[in-house]
Design a protein around this motif. Sequence first.
Motif, mmCIF file in Angstrom:
data_model
loop_
_atom_site.group_PDB
_atom_site.id
_atom_site.type_symbol
_atom_site.label_atom_id
_atom_site.label_comp_id
_atom_site.label_asym_id
_atom_site.label_seq_id
_atom_site.Cartn_x
_atom_site.Cartn_y
_atom_site.Cartn_z
ATOM 1 N N MET A 133 0.405 -10.995 5.232
ATOM 2 C CA MET A 133 -0.317 -9.972 4.468
ATOM 3 C C MET A 133 0.578 -8.756 4.307
ATOM 4 O O MET A 133 1.017 -8.171 5.287
ATOM 5 N N ALA A 134 0.840 -8.361 3.076
ATOM 6 C CA ALA A 134 1.781 -7.278 2.812
ATOM 7 C C ALA A 134 1.066 -5.940 2.683
ATOM 8 O O ALA A 134 -0.098 -5.863 2.295
ATOM 9 N N ILE A 135 1.776 -4.856 3.034
ATOM 10 C CA ILE A 135 1.283 -3.508 2.806
ATOM 11 C C ILE A 135 1.594 -3.129 1.370
ATOM 12 O O ILE A 135 2.742 -3.225 0.923
ATOM 13 N N GLU A 136 0.581 -2.703 0.640
ATOM 14 C CA GLU A 136 0.770 -2.385 -0.767
ATOM 15 C C GLU A 136 1.691 -1.182 -0.930
ATOM 16 O O GLU A 136 1.658 -0.242 -0.121
ATOM 17 N N PRO A 137 2.529 -1.158 -1.956
ATOM 18 C CA PRO A 137 3.439 -0.025 -2.168
ATOM 19 C C PRO A 137 2.682 1.234 -2.563
ATOM 20 O O PRO A 137 1.513 1.190 -2.950
ATOM 21 N N PHE A 138 3.359 2.346 -2.447
ATOM 22 C CA PHE A 138 2.791 3.656 -2.794
ATOM 23 C C PHE A 138 2.343 3.672 -4.246
ATOM 24 O O PHE A 138 3.113 3.359 -5.148
ATOM 25 N N LEU A 139 1.062 4.016 -4.472
ATOM 26 C CA LEU A 139 0.444 4.029 -5.802
ATOM 27 C C LEU A 139 0.569 2.663 -6.488
ATOM 28 O O LEU A 139 0.666 2.586 -7.715
ATOM 29 N N GLY A 140 0.527 1.611 -5.695
ATOM 30 C CA GLY A 140 0.684 0.276 -6.250
ATOM 31 C C GLY A 140 -0.615 -0.456 -6.476
ATOM 32 O O GLY A 140 -0.601 -1.615 -6.892
ATOM 33 N N THR A 141 -1.768 0.186 -6.175
ATOM 34 C CA THR A 141 -3.052 -0.478 -6.374
ATOM 35 C C THR A 141 -3.966 0.401 -7.219
ATOM 36 O O THR A 141 -3.749 1.613 -7.356
ATOM 37 N N ALA A 142 -5.007 -0.213 -7.759
ATOM 38 C CA ALA A 142 -5.957 0.517 -8.598
ATOM 39 C C ALA A 142 -6.685 1.597 -7.801
ATOM 40 O O ALA A 142 -6.973 2.688 -8.327
ATOM 41 N N ALA A 143 -6.998 1.309 -6.525
ATOM 42 C CA ALA A 143 -7.709 2.289 -5.702
ATOM 43 C C ALA A 143 -6.860 3.530 -5.458
ATOM 44 O O ALA A 143 -7.354 4.667 -5.527
ATOM 45 N N GLN A 144 -5.567 3.340 -5.160
ATOM 46 C CA GLN A 144 -4.683 4.487 -4.952
ATOM 47 C C GLN A 144 -4.553 5.321 -6.232
ATOM 48 O O GLN A 144 -4.637 6.552 -6.203
ATOM 49 N N LYS A 145 -4.329 4.634 -7.348
ATOM 50 C CA LYS A 145 -4.193 5.349 -8.620
ATOM 51 C C LYS A 145 -5.488 6.060 -8.993
ATOM 52 O O LYS A 145 -5.460 7.190 -9.488
ATOM 53 N N GLY A 146 -6.624 5.397 -8.742
ATOM 54 C CA GLY A 146 -7.898 6.022 -9.067
ATOM 55 C C GLY A 146 -8.170 7.253 -8.232
ATOM 56 O O GLY A 146 -8.705 8.251 -8.732
ATOM 57 N N PHE A 147 -7.793 7.196 -6.945
ATOM 58 C CA PHE A 147 -8.027 8.333 -6.052
ATOM 59 C C PHE A 147 -7.250 9.562 -6.522
ATOM 60 O O PHE A 147 -7.818 10.645 -6.697
ATOM 61 N N ILE A 148 -5.954 9.380 -6.740
ATOM 62 C CA ILE A 148 -5.144 10.542 -7.123
ATOM 63 C C ILE A 148 -5.457 10.983 -8.547
ATOM 64 O O ILE A 148 -5.409 12.188 -8.859
ATOM 65 N N ALA A 149 -5.805 10.046 -9.428
ATOM 66 C CA ALA A 149 -6.164 10.412 -10.804
ATOM 67 C C ALA A 149 -7.440 11.248 -10.825
ATOM 68 O O ALA A 149 -7.551 12.207 -11.602
ATOM 69 N N THR A 150 -8.400 10.906 -9.966
ATOM 70 C CA THR A 150 -9.638 11.687 -9.888
ATOM 71 C C THR A 150 -9.360 13.119 -9.469
ATOM 72 O O THR A 150 -9.902 14.077 -10.046
ATOM 73 N N ILE A 151 -8.488 13.286 -8.481
ATOM 74 C CA ILE A 151 -8.155 14.634 -8.017
ATOM 75 C C ILE A 151 -7.431 15.425 -9.107
ATOM 76 O O ILE A 151 -7.736 16.607 -9.343
ATOM 77 N N ILE A 152 -6.502 14.792 -9.795
ATOM 78 C CA ILE A 152 -5.740 15.498 -10.834
ATOM 79 C C ILE A 152 -6.632 15.876 -12.005
ATOM 80 O O ILE A 152 -6.571 17.015 -12.508
#
Length: 362
Positions: A1-20
């Motif tokens: 099981m791999a650790i997803e890269p920085f901003l490499g998933t929809a959840a990560q992108k959605g979180f930071i996009a919501t804040i911005i």
Amino acid sequence: MAIEPFLGTAAQKGFIATIIVQAIGVLTMVAISFGIVDEYVSLSQGDYRTIPCYFALFALGELFEIAIALDALRLRNIIQLIGVCFFHAGMIVFSALQVHQTRTALVKMPDADCAIYYANCSGPGSLFNRVEPFLIVSPALLALSLLVLVWFTWQLYHEFGWVVFHIVGANPRMKVMYQYYQVLICLLKFDYFFFTALTMQLLILVLSRDGAEFPLTIVAIPVSLILLTFCAVAVQREIKWLMTISLVLMLGAQAYFLYKFSRLFTPGSREAYATTRASLAVFTIVSFLMLFATFAVGLRCFADFDKDLRPAKTRASKLNPEPRPVSKYSVNEAPLPGKPDMAQRYSSYGGGVPLAPRMSIE
């Protein structure tokens, strides 16, 4: 099981996009309000100074939130993401206070004729009545975005759960100690903002440059930042003497916050805080509680020194964005053609340390 890269998933992108996105919307409302008020009053004089100060702190808070969220996603730190949600909730409170503080600064003659005293009256046709809708939009946007952030945080909780296992392994005792360490580092980061924001308000809005308290407050800024930095270094590298000094200084800082809070309401000084009491009281209380929590968690982390957690702390600070995946095969299974070699597999108790090859007797 791999650790997803920085901003490499929809959840990560959605979180930071919501804040911005919410930051852009809120800062737009703040800029419009500031522009309208600046057109009619001199913001550098008297109680009007509170308006640009609060707007500047609000902008600083939004930028800090973006930075701390990116840092949390980079480190895959779910505790820090939860801290971002609490900070966001605090921004809702601060934005609501901003409506009250702006009214206090502008409305000097509530019953006056707005046709003559447009900038200082209240009610329809007043300056405050014109900017009030823009001020109310800010907490509404923040509240809506908080719901979205909580949902994305729940998604990221499952995504980042593997990271702690990768760093400290499956040992429950090590996992608990590492989580306390994460909480302390998270608290220290938020302490930076609250200490700086509180001190800025005191320097700009309240303290006289001729008073003895003014230079002492200026000195308090770098001293506080150095204290927090030393504490972070001490807990990461497990330097006992430096951690002891940091904890003792935290006690002194807590006494300082209690003194500042009492100054808001004592007869001899309460008038100087008339237009700033609400926000200063909130920031002082929050700063005190944050420092108290930092001190308490710091004691807990101090007790965990010399318990083999230091390598995990170092490993976490140098976490590879794309570590090798963990083999789905048993550690007792002999390597077959097409399967990764045993030397590349990770022990469930070794925190990502490769195991030596083993022969199967099956």
